[in-house]
Design a protein around this motif. Structure first.
Motif, PDB file in Angstrom:
ATOM      1  N   TRP A 152     -15.947 -16.878  -0.500  1.00 38.77           N
ATOM      2  CA  TRP A 152     -15.654 -17.761   0.633  1.00 38.77           C
ATOM      3  C   TRP A 152     -14.396 -18.567   0.337  1.00 38.77           C
ATOM      4  O   TRP A 152     -14.129 -18.940  -0.807  1.00 38.77           O
ATOM      5  N   LEU A 153     -13.654 -18.852   1.396  1.00 35.79           N
ATOM      6  CA  LEU A 153     -12.503 -19.742   1.329  1.00 35.79           C
ATOM      7  C   LEU A 153     -12.870 -21.079   1.969  1.00 35.79           C
ATOM      8  O   LEU A 153     -13.776 -21.154   2.795  1.00 35.79           O
ATOM      9  N   GLU A 154     -12.131 -22.130   1.586  1.00 35.90           N
ATOM     10  CA  GLU A 154     -12.390 -23.439   2.190  1.00 35.90           C
ATOM     11  C   GLU A 154     -11.101 -24.224   2.332  1.00 35.90           C
ATOM     12  O   GLU A 154     -10.283 -24.292   1.413  1.00 35.90           O
ATOM     13  N   ASP A 155     -10.947 -24.815   3.488  1.00 35.33           N
ATOM     14  CA  ASP A 155      -9.789 -25.657   3.796  1.00 35.33           C
ATOM     15  C   ASP A 155      -9.949 -26.992   3.078  1.00 35.33           C
ATOM     16  O   ASP A 155     -10.926 -27.702   3.311  1.00 35.33           O
ATOM     17  N   PRO A 156      -9.019 -27.372   2.207  1.00 37.56           N
ATOM     18  CA  PRO A 156      -9.154 -28.640   1.492  1.00 37.56           C
ATOM     19  C   PRO A 156      -8.768 -29.852   2.316  1.00 37.56           C
ATOM     20  O   PRO A 156      -8.933 -30.991   1.867  1.00 37.56           O
ATOM     21  N   GLY A 157      -8.231 -29.619   3.515  1.00 35.12           N
ATOM     22  CA  GLY A 157      -7.861 -30.737   4.374  1.00 35.12           C
ATOM     23  C   GLY A 157      -6.502 -31.322   4.081  1.00 35.12           C
ATOM     24  O   GLY A 157      -6.128 -32.363   4.638  1.00 35.12           O
ATOM     25  N   ALA A 158      -5.750 -30.685   3.221  1.00 33.62           N
ATOM     26  CA  ALA A 158      -4.395 -31.137   2.877  1.00 33.62           C
ATOM     27  C   ALA A 158      -3.595 -29.914   2.434  1.00 33.62           C
ATOM     28  O   ALA A 158      -4.167 -28.921   1.984  1.00 33.62           O
ATOM     29  N   PRO A 159      -2.263 -29.974   2.576  1.00 35.35           N
ATOM     30  CA  PRO A 159      -1.440 -28.832   2.164  1.00 35.35           C
ATOM     31  C   PRO A 159      -1.593 -28.526   0.676  1.00 35.35           C
ATOM     32  O   PRO A 159      -1.742 -29.430  -0.147  1.00 35.35           O
ATOM     33  N   LEU A 160      -1.544 -27.246   0.355  1.00 33.72           N
ATOM     34  CA  LEU A 160      -1.628 -26.837  -1.044  1.00 33.72           C
ATOM     35  C   LEU A 160      -0.338 -27.160  -1.784  1.00 33.72           C
ATOM     36  O   LEU A 160       0.759 -27.063  -1.222  1.00 33.72           O
ATOM     37  N   ASP A 161      -0.470 -27.514  -3.037  1.00 32.06           N
ATOM     38  CA  ASP A 161       0.696 -27.620  -3.907  1.00 32.06           C
ATOM     39  C   ASP A 161       1.297 -26.217  -4.044  1.00 32.06           C
ATOM     40  O   ASP A 161       0.568 -25.237  -4.223  1.00 32.06           O
ATOM     41  N   PRO A 162       2.610 -26.071  -3.949  1.00 30.40           N
ATOM     42  CA  PRO A 162       3.230 -24.746  -4.091  1.00 30.40           C
ATOM     43  C   PRO A 162       2.852 -24.031  -5.381  1.00 30.40           C
ATOM     44  O   PRO A 162       2.762 -22.800  -5.401  1.00 30.40           O
ATOM     45  N   VAL A 163       2.612 -24.787  -6.447  1.00 29.11           N
ATOM     46  CA  VAL A 163       2.197 -24.167  -7.705  1.00 29.11           C
ATOM     47  C   VAL A 163       0.839 -23.493  -7.540  1.00 29.11           C
ATOM     48  O   VAL A 163       0.610 -22.381  -8.032  1.00 29.11           O
ATOM     49  N   VAL A 164      -0.082 -24.132  -6.827  1.00 28.48           N
ATOM     50  CA  VAL A 164      -1.409 -23.555  -6.583  1.00 28.48           C
ATOM     51  C   VAL A 164      -1.281 -22.288  -5.750  1.00 28.48           C
ATOM     52  O   VAL A 164      -1.948 -21.283  -6.011  1.00 28.48           O
ATOM     53  N   SER A 165      -0.418 -22.321  -4.755  1.00 28.66           N
ATOM     54  CA  SER A 165      -0.211 -21.124  -3.927  1.00 28.66           C
ATOM     55  C   SER A 165       0.326 -19.964  -4.741  1.00 28.66           C
ATOM     56  O   SER A 165      -0.093 -18.814  -4.569  1.00 28.66           O
ATOM     57  N   ARG A 166       1.250 -20.264  -5.653  1.00 31.59           N
ATOM     58  CA  ARG A 166       1.796 -19.193  -6.487  1.00 31.59           C
ATOM     59  C   ARG A 166       0.736 -18.620  -7.412  1.00 31.59           C
ATOM     60  O   ARG A 166       0.662 -17.412  -7.626  1.00 31.59           O
ATOM     61  N   LEU A 167      -0.107 -19.486  -7.965  1.00 28.71           N
ATOM     62  CA  LEU A 167      -1.117 -19.027  -8.909  1.00 28.71           C
ATOM     63  C   LEU A 167      -2.227 -18.231  -8.234  1.00 28.71           C
ATOM     64  O   LEU A 167      -2.728 -17.249  -8.790  1.00 28.71           O
ATOM     65  N   THR A 168      -2.631 -18.654  -7.044  1.00 29.94           N
ATOM     66  CA  THR A 168      -3.794 -18.051  -6.387  1.00 29.94           C
ATOM     67  C   THR A 168      -3.438 -17.017  -5.334  1.00 29.94           C
ATOM     68  O   THR A 168      -4.285 -16.205  -4.956  1.00 29.94           O
ATOM     69  N   GLY A 169      -2.193 -17.062  -4.831  1.00 35.34           N
ATOM     70  CA  GLY A 169      -1.823 -16.195  -3.722  1.00 35.34           C
ATOM     71  C   GLY A 169      -2.330 -16.686  -2.389  1.00 35.34           C
ATOM     72  O   GLY A 169      -2.147 -16.020  -1.354  1.00 35.34           O
ATOM     73  N   LEU A 170      -2.972 -17.854  -2.350  1.00 42.73           N
ATOM     74  CA  LEU A 170      -3.502 -18.423  -1.110  1.00 42.73           C
ATOM     75  C   LEU A 170      -2.474 -19.344  -0.462  1.00 42.73           C
ATOM     76  O   LEU A 170      -1.706 -20.019  -1.141  1.00 42.73           O
ATOM     77  N   THR A 171      -2.482 -19.378   0.854  1.00 39.24           N
ATOM     78  CA  THR A 171      -1.590 -20.241   1.612  1.00 39.24           C
ATOM     79  C   THR A 171      -2.409 -21.170   2.488  1.00 39.24           C
ATOM     80  O   THR A 171      -3.613 -20.985   2.694  1.00 39.24           O
ATOM     81  N   ASP A 172      -1.740 -22.168   3.051  1.00 35.15           N
ATOM     82  CA  ASP A 172      -2.420 -23.074   3.974  1.00 35.15           C
ATOM     83  C   ASP A 172      -2.971 -22.313   5.172  1.00 35.15           C
ATOM     84  O   ASP A 172      -4.061 -22.626   5.669  1.00 35.15           O
ATOM     85  N   ALA A 173      -2.258 -21.297   5.617  1.00 33.68           N
ATOM     86  CA  ALA A 173      -2.725 -20.501   6.750  1.00 33.68           C
ATOM     87  C   ALA A 173      -4.000 -19.733   6.400  1.00 33.68           C
ATOM     88  O   ALA A 173      -4.894 -19.575   7.241  1.00 33.68           O
ATOM     89  N   ASP A 174      -4.092 -19.254   5.167  1.00 35.13           N
ATOM     90  CA  ASP A 174      -5.302 -18.539   4.738  1.00 35.13           C
ATOM     91  C   ASP A 174      -6.529 -19.435   4.815  1.00 35.13           C
ATOM     92  O   ASP A 174      -7.642 -18.969   5.108  1.00 35.13           O
ATOM     93  N   LEU A 175      -6.342 -20.715   4.510  1.00 38.11           N
ATOM     94  CA  LEU A 175      -7.467 -21.632   4.372  1.00 38.11           C
ATOM     95  C   LEU A 175      -7.786 -22.410   5.637  1.00 38.11           C
ATOM     96  O   LEU A 175      -8.868 -23.011   5.726  1.00 38.11           O
ATOM     97  N   ALA A 176      -6.889 -22.412   6.599  1.00 42.09           N
ATOM     98  CA  ALA A 176      -7.056 -23.248   7.793  1.00 42.09           C
ATOM     99  C   ALA A 176      -8.391 -22.972   8.485  1.00 42.09           C
ATOM    100  O   ALA A 176      -8.697 -21.848   8.860  1.00 42.09           O
ATOM    101  N   GLY A 177      -9.210 -24.008   8.602  1.00 39.92           N
ATOM    102  CA  GLY A 177     -10.476 -23.906   9.305  1.00 39.92           C
ATOM    103  C   GLY A 177     -11.589 -23.199   8.550  1.00 39.92           C
ATOM    104  O   GLY A 177     -12.698 -23.047   9.084  1.00 39.92           O
ATOM    105  N   ARG A 178     -11.348 -22.765   7.332  1.00 40.29           N
ATOM    106  CA  ARG A 178     -12.356 -22.011   6.589  1.00 40.29           C
ATOM    107  C   ARG A 178     -13.306 -22.978   5.861  1.00 40.29           C
ATOM    108  O   ARG A 178     -12.896 -24.037   5.379  1.00 40.29           O
ATOM    109  N   VAL A 179     -14.567 -22.560   5.740  1.00 39.90           N
ATOM    110  CA  VAL A 179     -15.592 -23.381   5.083  1.00 39.90           C
ATOM    111  C   VAL A 179     -16.483 -22.482   4.227  1.00 39.90           C
ATOM    112  O   VAL A 179     -16.915 -21.414   4.689  1.00 39.90           O
TER     113      VAL A 179
END
Length: 300
Positions: free
Chosen positions: A88-115
């Motif tokens: 499962w994915l989950e929206d943290p309610g705030a933009p991801l740090d670019p470092v986290v996006s690079r490490l995980t491959g996840l983007t804010d769009a991937d997580l938007a609205g997910r629980v």
């Protein structure tokens, strides 16, 4: 046709191995669904788990991906069945740090609205007799913070409960250990890490024991968690060399020792940390009993 191709692959593998100049790695490719791998009578349920998070501190950071997969195992550490994978994915309610996006491959769009489906994840976790992660000291506090109903389950850790150096392996990173065991996987999403971990648990050492058997033995042991409360900053290198690790949440150096080593550990601390001149802010360590139900939990 498929059988002919497989035959060619096996022939190529044997040829390369016999040459001596090459080492063949096989891609981790567990089946997607439920599958029996052997007789399940008398087996127990375990869960492999991994998280991706917004940072390193469970007090302020959030889980953005939770992946887990149940398996059945025997007392001697053989995995005899796999359940379907869950993630499962989950929206943290705030933009991801670019470092986290690079490490995980996840983007804010991937997580938007997910629980994360907390009810489903909790039900799966509560069905298991043991939870295994490759860095339980990291994953357990995040999981229990997000799913408080699973607090107190028995956990073990494939990174810390196996004497990798003694078995002839370098390092403890999951990807590097798998590489040395003859496997590889490309992605770094939580679900991929879970399948990679299951493959690692199935691996047999030269004496015939599995990685899982060592993980199970680690879960069965009891020990003492020694917290060097009040240790002065100047003693950090001495503590690290002794085997202590820094717990950022509790802001204290700590290590676990067995019953037979507790007395020696107290004497060492009295001499190297709390003796006059070392400027400790406490008179001695805090010691508490620890087992699989409490090991790797977040300490305040």
């Amino acid at each position: 046709m498929a059988e002919a191709v497989q035959s060619d692959v096996e022939a190529a593998r044997r040829l390369l191995a016999a040459d001596g100049r090459f080492r063949v790695l096989e891609r981790v490719a567990l089946p997607d669904g439920r599958v029996p791998l052997g007789p399940i009578a008398g087996s127990k349920i375990g869960i492999c788990l991994d998280t991706e998070t917004t940072g390193l501190d469970p007090a302020v950071d959030s889980v953005i991906e939770l992946a887990l997969r149940r398996f059945r195992f025997t007392a001697d550490g053989k995995i005899v069945a796999l359940d379907a994978p869950f993630a499962w994915l989950e929206d943290p309610g705030a933009p991801l740090d670019p470092v986290v996006s690079r490490l995980t491959g996840l983007t804010d769009a991937d997580l938007a609205g997910r629980v994360i489906d907390g009810d489903a994840a909790t039900t799966l976790l509560l069905s298991a007799s043991l939870v295994v992660a490759h860095n339980s000291r990291f994953d357990r506090p995040f999981v229990e913070g997000r799913l408080p109903a699973v607090a107190g389950l028995r956990w073990s850790c494939s990174m810390e409960e196996v004497d990798w150096a003694g078995a002839g392996y370098e390092g403890r990173a999951l990807r590097w250990l798998l590489d040395q065991a003859g496997w590889f996987y490309a992605a770094h999403r939580a679900g991929d890490d879970v399948d990679a971990l299951i493959e690692l648990l199935r691996h047999q050492f030269g004496d015939g024991s599995t990685v899982l058997s060592h993980v199970l033995a680690g879960a069965d042991r009891c020990g003492w968690l020694v917290r060097a409360d009040g240790a002065h900053f100047d003693r950090k290198d001495v503590l690290r060399q002794r085997g202590y690790f820094w717990n950022g949440s509790a802001k204290v150096w700590m290590r676990e020792v067995g019953d037979e080593a507790l007395g020696d550990e107290r004497e060492w601390l009295d001499r190297e940390v709390y003796a006059h001149g070392h400027r400790a802010r406490a008179s001695g360590p805090v010691v508490s009993r620890v087992d699989a139900g409490s090991r790797y939990r977040r300490l305040n």
